[in-house]
Design an enzyme around this catalytic site. Sequence first.
Site, PDB file in Angstrom:
ATOM      1  N   SER A  40       2.583  20.089 -11.405  1.00 54.83           N
ATOM      2  CA  SER A  40       2.779  18.885 -12.031  1.00 54.83           C
ATOM      3  C   SER A  40       2.567  18.706 -13.767  1.00 54.83           C
ATOM      4  CB  SER A  40       2.022  17.639 -11.209  1.00 54.83           C
ATOM      5  OG  SER A  40       2.066  18.071  -9.796  1.00 54.83           O
ATOM      6  N   LYS A  75       1.092  -0.196  -2.246  1.00 52.12           N
ATOM      7  CA  LYS A  75       0.237   0.733  -2.934  1.00 52.12           C
ATOM      8  C   LYS A  75       0.556   0.923  -4.385  1.00 52.12           C
ATOM      9  CE  LYS A  75      -0.988   5.767  -2.798  1.00 52.12           C
ATOM     10  NZ  LYS A  75      -2.612   5.516  -2.911  1.00 52.12           N
ATOM     11  N   ARG A 125      -5.149   5.533 -15.420  1.00 48.31           N
ATOM     12  CA  ARG A 125      -5.846   6.382 -16.657  1.00 48.31           C
ATOM     13  C   ARG A 125      -6.184   5.300 -17.764  1.00 48.31           C
ATOM     14  NH1 ARG A 125      -2.146   9.797 -14.291  1.00 48.31           N
ATOM     15  NH2 ARG A 125      -2.586  12.150 -14.436  1.00 48.31           N
ATOM     16  N   ASP A 133       6.619  13.413  -7.763  1.00 49.81           N
ATOM     17  CA  ASP A 133       6.825  12.366  -7.000  1.00 49.81           C
ATOM     18  C   ASP A 133       8.371  11.991  -6.876  1.00 49.81           C
ATOM     19  OD1 ASP A 133       4.294  12.206  -6.211  1.00 49.81           O
ATOM     20  OD2 ASP A 133       3.789  10.509  -7.647  1.00 49.81           O
ATOM     21  N   ARG A 162       5.840   6.067  -0.918  1.00 45.57           N
ATOM     22  CA  ARG A 162       6.939   6.601  -1.107  1.00 45.57           C
ATOM     23  C   ARG A 162       7.790   6.967  -0.010  1.00 45.57           C
ATOM     24  NH1 ARG A 162       6.739   6.028  -6.262  1.00 45.57           N
ATOM     25  NH2 ARG A 162       4.891   6.492  -7.519  1.00 45.57           N
ATOM     26  N   SER A 203      -3.615  20.484  -7.322  1.00 42.03           N
ATOM     27  CA  SER A 203      -3.446  18.976  -7.756  1.00 42.03           C
ATOM     28  C   SER A 203      -3.985  19.096  -9.086  1.00 42.03           C
ATOM     29  CB  SER A 203      -4.052  17.999  -6.863  1.00 42.03           C
ATOM     30  OG  SER A 203      -4.123  16.679  -7.650  1.00 42.03           O
TER      31      SER A 203
END
Length: 434
Positions: A199, A420, A27, A320, A395, A168
Amino acid sequence: MEHLTLGPLTRAAGTVRLPGSKSISNRVLLLAALAGGETRVRDLLDSDDTRVMLQALKTLGVAWRQEGSDYIVTGSGGNFPVKAAELFMGNAGTAIRPLTAALALQGGDYKLSGVPRMHERPIGDLVDGLRQVGADIGYLANEGFPPLHIRPAQIRIDAPIRVRGDVSSQFLTALLMTLPMAQAANGKIEIEVVGELISKPYIEITLNLLARFGINVERQGWERFIVPAGAVYRSPGEIYVEGDASSASYFLAAGAIGGGPVRVEGVGMSSIQGDVRFAEALNRMGANVMAGDNWIEVRGTERDDGRLHGIELDCNHIPDAAMTLAVAALFAGGTTTLTNIASWRVKETDRISAMATELRKLGATVEEGADYLKVTPPAQWQTPADGIGTYDDHRMAMCFSLAAFGPLPVRINDPGCVAKTFPDYFAVFGGVTR
């Protein structure tokens, strides 16, 4: 296939300095590119996903340079110099989604593609939102998915933009980050969220960072956002990237399972990331948690039986980090139920299915639904001969390192996929476990 065998481990203790947050890093890079002047970014995450964003910005004519661990980005003032480009986005959702929105407003001709899994990750809701303001975006293969072709278009905003929030949160983030570049007759752009927004903490990160770059968005509940039109992104001059709260979860869980104390530095009570609330979930499971502004420390439970206990948790606020709870559940008495995790299905892999499959290999009883997972620990631990599959998902690999606290060794397949977000994860994990 490359693999790594861990454990059995009996103890975890030590201090970990976390790598930068992936969500914040990408971001900040895009906002710095859209701003005027130079932005010094400190503690940027060095990983596959951030390299994808940096390379894309360079291809678009945005200058940046590295000075030690700092990155200095020379902003474009909202106008990328290169007006025709083909961009490879790997499997970086945090890069392709906001960049798609930014490029739709650039008046250029761009093609965006990624690895095969990226071409299975939905982007149609974002494209639909952008088409409402006149963007010309076409699909080069399957409808609703990358690769994409963006052509020059006349952007016009004369009505609220509607975007789905239940697949999302990155679609809403992409619009919030880039629509301030657009013009609107009344100087304001309304975004309406259709369905429940998942989220939400990731939207909080977006709004916080936009404010750091001079863009103040008005939020009306989680259903409506008012964005200033024709706004100027102003560089803060210097910005620090917090440690990655999702990555913190593996070490905090290790402290809970392996006795601790394990302390993570780089995130704490003052963090803008929702995943720091993972520590609250561990506390509910019986772990001892302490925290300051920039650190969190976890020790094991003081229960007589020495075990954590299963909980039921709505995971919308820690999407996550909740994955880590699924593996921690192997070491908790009773059943752990994780709900509101539908977003797992459209991540780097279908994480609900993948998690259920691999937990069962270890002997756990697992029930999976469209948006939930129930995990009961193994009555008898098993060591799968073919190892734990990681599905090219960083993850999955990091979560299942915790399975090494069981009574048997565990083999992690393709451990290199952690590049990643956390290239030296296993070395750092090894430094605080034995």
